[in-house]
Design a protein around this motif. Structure first.
Motif, PDB file in Angstrom:
ATOM      1  N   GLU A 288       1.600  -3.574  -2.795  1.00  0.00           N
ATOM      2  CA  GLU A 288       2.222  -2.267  -2.544  1.00  0.00           C
ATOM      3  C   GLU A 288       1.197  -1.135  -2.607  1.00  0.00           C
ATOM      4  O   GLU A 288       1.245  -0.196  -1.808  1.00  0.00           O
ATOM      5  CB  GLU A 288       3.352  -2.034  -3.538  1.00  0.00           C
TER       6      GLU A 288
ATOM      7  N   GLN B 281       0.073   1.324   0.635  1.00  0.00           N
ATOM      8  CA  GLN B 281       0.196   2.781   0.564  1.00  0.00           C
ATOM      9  C   GLN B 281      -1.142   3.500   0.747  1.00  0.00           C
ATOM     10  O   GLN B 281      -1.188   4.724   0.784  1.00  0.00           O
ATOM     11  CB  GLN B 281       0.821   3.174  -0.774  1.00  0.00           C
TER      12      GLN B 281
ATOM     13  N   SER C 212      -2.765   3.335  -5.194  1.00  0.00           N
ATOM     14  CA  SER C 212      -3.279   3.531  -3.840  1.00  0.00           C
ATOM     15  C   SER C 212      -4.267   4.695  -3.810  1.00  0.00           C
ATOM     16  O   SER C 212      -5.250   4.671  -3.053  1.00  0.00           O
ATOM     17  CB  SER C 212      -2.129   3.796  -2.865  1.00  0.00           C
TER      18      SER C 212
END
Length: 239
Positions: free
Chosen positions: A38, A42, A117
């Motif tokens: 994830e 991102q 991120s």
């Protein structure tokens, strides 16, 4: 930046001694590897995210999250004594023969679930400022290295000879770091030339916040990360 092919590679073999099936182990209701996926998804700069694994369950799970699982790590490169760099070099050979080598490789180990991120993007920007060297994520050491001891055959010795004086933690200068495994960046040419991501005195050290450098290796690490994630969630709800 837009002209660069920046590929994230997530190494995740099926075996693990410390925690059984570690990469798929649920942490706060989510498999460990999902946090890294994830964060990579991102990122503003990553063009593709690829898995490096021999394990079918991991491959199926990651494919379901949109990760490219076309590369299959050979079983002989996935044992307890296998070196990760050999699997990365094998992946580079596969890319050269089946796809196209990326301009930049960003290695993201799934054992750093708190890596954001934003940190990935900051590291990429730092690398691009010094593209002739590699980059590695590091954290400040909490104890002076003079306190480190090597024990062997019933005997021990300090790793650093500091005489009779061992500095207290409060007296430590900000000169001592440890590679935390959160992020490695290099070009394929660098990785092949140096057979790895780090070269003493040449690799750029990228300091990460303490929490983002947490490495999950034992169940104690799992409990620690779960507590941090729950505290973060509770704080967000209150806000």
């Amino acid at each position: 930046m837009k002209t660069k092919n920046i590929t994230a590679i997530i190494p995740a073999r099926g075996g693990s001694k410390g925690i059984l099936r570690k990469n798929l182990y649920p942490i706060n209701g989510k498999p460990l590897i999902q946090y890294t996926i994830e964060a990579a998804q991102q990122s503003r700069y990553l063009n593709q995210i690829m898995l490096n694994s021999e394990d079918e369950a991991i491959r199926v799970f990651c494919s379901g999250l949109g990760v490219d699982v076309a590369y299959l790590r050979p079983g002989e490169l996935a044992g307890d004594r296998s070196r990760q760099i050999h699997a990365i070099l094998n992946w580079l050979d596969w890319m050269e023969n089946n796809r196209k080598l990326p301009d930049i490789v960003v290695l993201l180990q799934p054992t750093s679930p708190l890596r954001s991120s934003k940190l990935i993007d900051l590291a990429i920007e730092a690398f691009l400022n010094q593209p002739d060297v590699s980059l590695v994520g590091v954290s400040e050491m909490k104890e002076h290295p003079a306190k480190s001891i090597h024990k062997q055959d019933g005997r021990w010795h300090y790793l650093i000879d500091s005489g009779d004086y061992v500095p207290r933690r409060q007296e430590m200068s900000k000169d001592y770091y440890v590679i935390n495994g959160s992020i490695y960046i290099a070009t394929p040419e660098w990785i092949r030339a140096h057979q790895g991501f780090t070269v003493e005195g040449k690799t750029q050290l990228f300091e990460t916040p303490d929490l983002e450098g947490v490495d999950v290796d034992t169940m104690l690490d799992v409990y620690y990360v779960e507590a941090l994630l729950k505290a973060k969630t509770e704080t967000t709800i209150k806000e």
